[in-house]
Design a protein around this motif. Structure first.
Motif, PDB file in Angstrom:
ATOM      1  N   ASN A   1       0.853  -1.189   0.000  1.00  0.00           N
ATOM      2  CA  ASN A   1       0.000   0.000   0.000  1.00  0.00           C
ATOM      3  C   ASN A   1       0.887   1.236   0.000  1.00  0.00           C
ATOM      4  O   ASN A   1       2.016   1.202   0.481  1.00  0.00           O
ATOM      5  CB  ASN A   1      -0.934   0.016   1.214  1.00  0.00           C
ATOM      6  CG  ASN A   1      -0.170   0.069   2.528  1.00  0.00           C
ATOM      7  OD1 ASN A   1       0.591  -0.835   2.858  1.00  0.00           O
ATOM      8  ND2 ASN A   1      -0.368   1.132   3.288  1.00  0.00           N
TER       9      ASN A   1
ATOM     10  N   HIS B   1      -4.271  -8.590   0.171  1.00  0.00           N
ATOM     11  CA  HIS B   1      -2.882  -8.125   0.107  1.00  0.00           C
ATOM     12  C   HIS B   1      -1.889  -9.203   0.545  1.00  0.00           C
ATOM     13  O   HIS B   1      -0.694  -8.944   0.557  1.00  0.00           O
ATOM     14  CB  HIS B   1      -2.711  -6.897   1.007  1.00  0.00           C
ATOM     15  CG  HIS B   1      -3.340  -5.656   0.463  1.00  0.00           C
ATOM     16  ND1 HIS B   1      -2.613  -4.612  -0.071  1.00  0.00           N
ATOM     17  CD2 HIS B   1      -4.645  -5.296   0.357  1.00  0.00           C
ATOM     18  CE1 HIS B   1      -3.439  -3.656  -0.473  1.00  0.00           C
ATOM     19  NE2 HIS B   1      -4.677  -4.042  -0.225  1.00  0.00           N
TER      20      HIS B   1
ATOM     21  N   VAL C   1      -4.960   0.247   4.667  1.00  0.00           N
ATOM     22  CA  VAL C   1      -5.728  -0.844   4.081  1.00  0.00           C
ATOM     23  C   VAL C   1      -6.852  -1.222   5.039  1.00  0.00           C
ATOM     24  O   VAL C   1      -6.605  -1.482   6.220  1.00  0.00           O
ATOM     25  CB  VAL C   1      -4.827  -2.066   3.810  1.00  0.00           C
ATOM     26  CG1 VAL C   1      -5.657  -3.244   3.304  1.00  0.00           C
ATOM     27  CG2 VAL C   1      -3.732  -1.706   2.808  1.00  0.00           C
TER      28      VAL C   1
ATOM     29  N   GLU D   1     -10.399  -5.638   3.435  1.00  0.00           N
ATOM     30  CA  GLU D   1      -9.634  -5.813   2.196  1.00  0.00           C
ATOM     31  C   GLU D   1      -8.251  -6.415   2.419  1.00  0.00           C
ATOM     32  O   GLU D   1      -7.528  -6.702   1.471  1.00  0.00           O
ATOM     33  CB  GLU D   1      -9.468  -4.455   1.503  1.00  0.00           C
ATOM     34  CG  GLU D   1     -10.765  -3.732   1.206  1.00  0.00           C
ATOM     35  CD  GLU D   1     -11.651  -4.529   0.261  1.00  0.00           C
ATOM     36  OE1 GLU D   1     -11.092  -5.183  -0.649  1.00  0.00           O
ATOM     37  OE2 GLU D   1     -12.878  -4.497   0.426  1.00  0.00           O
TER      38      GLU D   1
END
Length: 447
Positions: free
Chosen positions: A240, A254, A246, A250
């Motif tokens: 990010n 990642h 983040v 979500e």
């Protein structure tokens, strides 16, 4: 089939491989697993990307050269496919993104599946071409495994409620074992990425300052209370930007995958140095990770609910659904001259209070940026019973209750020549998704 249905087919518990060793219910590297790593072998000393299947390692670049494995067009154009699989780390491949990870997984599963009736027309090519099979499948026994990623940053959390309670009870008031902030956020600190090493790397006992109980000043010498910390770690697959947190919901998108992690700990050095800023030399000397990265897609069938969190976390740490995983974990200790190891702990990742998604969201909520290959450790994983603690500090209650070893002798903390091995796996019906092992032998401190 759609991508989602193709991906789901890779998890089919009835799928079997023509690599027969992968079909053993106790084999870590089933066709449902397909973990990624970096290897070399006696035929080719160049480090490159491999995928574990049974007792073999798939040399992915060989399949790409043969036209049997193709990266999504956008990914190949962006990165240059030839550099991705002929690399000494997985970072370039991981940076292609989740669509590329999943595409490679789907293609490999089809190429390695025993039953090809419902798969692509060319999926039998690898199985039936002896010359290609000889080049593409390397014996795991003949291979050397290496650190799978270049790690820009390393963060270690402290997310097991049982572990934090045990340590707080040992060194503080048992009635107030947890500090007030522990139940409000995933506690963590930034560790030393440069000393993360691959499984099998010898670990040298550290020197440092030791404060003996009745001494006025510290002395300098070798650590006397060397310990393990049974952990897992996750590898960041998509970073990010600085200033862009983040969301918890979500965060899993990642994460590329998970490894076993032993965050070796010098307890006596730590006890003297950690106030007021936390551990330093007690942790920086070595952190060992397993060489195979198991993807979150492979772990999906083993998703379970995390422990109830009281009080309810603040909004930025909330996520719906189940975010723990049913991963059995073991610690084995083998003295230098022993024939067999003693299993000293058995526990499970599902006990972790704070989830990986919550750890990632909390790490970035301030605006901290992360990068592909970053490693984030779970913190010591301890279960609710005395035989499920994840450190010798707890298992022996700071040396007061020595452990009995299988071939005689006892241990309170680790001695020179001891080999410590972590193992972990998810057990399905007739198959296993495992991590292999994470091991290190302790060598004496420097004079």
């Amino acid at each position: 089939m759609s991508v989602s249905s193709d991906l789901q087919a890779t998890l089919d518990p009835s799928r079997r491989s023509w690599v027969e060793a992968a079909n053993d219910a106790a084999c870590d590297f089933s066709i449902q697993n397909l973990p990624f790593g970096i290897f070399s072998d006696s035929r080719d000393a160049v480090w490159r990307v491999g995928v574990a299947i049974g007792d073999r390692i798939v040399d992915v670049a060989v399949l790409e050269d043969a036209g049997l494995l193709v990266l999504p067009l956008a990914s190949a154009n962006e990165s240059g496919a030839s550099s991705v699989f002929r690399s000494d780390s997985l970072n370039a491949f991981i940076a292609l993104g989740r669509d590329a990870w999943r595409s490679v997984r789907i293609q490999l599963s089809g190429l390695l599946a025993r039953d090809t009736t419902t798969l692509r027309d060319d999926t039998a090519t690898l199985r039936d071409d002896a010359a290609l099979r000889e080049r593409a499948l390397v014996s795991a026994a003949d291979a050397t495994l290496h650190l799978p990623v270049q790690i820009p940053g390393y963060t270690d959390f402290y997310s097991s409620k049982e572990h934090a309670t045990n340590v707080g009870s040992m060194f503080r008031d048992p009635k107030n074992a947890l500090l007030p902030n522990w139940s409000e956020m995933p506690i963590g600190y930034n560790g030393r990425a440069s000393s993360v090493v691959a499984s099998g790397t010898p670990v040298r006992r550290p020197n440092g300052q030791l404060k003996l109980p009745d001494a006025e000043r510290p002395v300098f010498g070798a650590c006397r209370k060397l310990d393990i910390e049974l952990e897992t770690g996750f590898i960041v697959g998509r970073g990010n930007a600085l200033g862009e947190p983040v969301a918890c919901a979500e965060a899993e998108a990642h994460i590329f995958g998970m490894v076993l992690l032993n965050d070796w700990s010098a307890r006596d050095i730590q006890q003297w140095e950690y106030v007021p800023l936390g551990p330093f030399n007690a942790k920086t000397f070595a952190t060992t990770i397993s060489p195979w990265i198991v993807t979150l897609d492979a772990l999906e069938p083993f998703r379970v609910a995390q422990p109830e969190q009281v009080p309810q976390p603040l909004d930025y740490l909330r996520h719906d659904g189940a975010h723990a995983f049913d991963i059995a974990l073991e610690v084995r200790l083998r003295p230098q001259r022993a024939r067999e190891a003693t299993t000293i702990s058995r526990t499970n990742f599902r006990h972790m209070y704070w989830t990986m998604a919550q750890q990632f969201a909390h790490h970035t909520v301030s605006g901290c940026n992360t990068r592909v290959g970053d490693l984030m450790g779970s913190g010591t994983i301890s279960g609710p019973t005395a035989d499920s603690y994840g450190s010798l500090l707890e298992l022996t209650w700071n040396g007061k209750q020595p452990l009995e070893l299988k071939e005689g002798g006892t241990r309170t903390f680790i001695e020179d020549g001891d080999e410590l091995t972590l193992a972990g796996w998810c057990q399905g019906e007739g198959y296993r998704v495992g991590f292999g092992t994470c091991s290190g032998v302790i060598v004496p401190a420097r004079d």
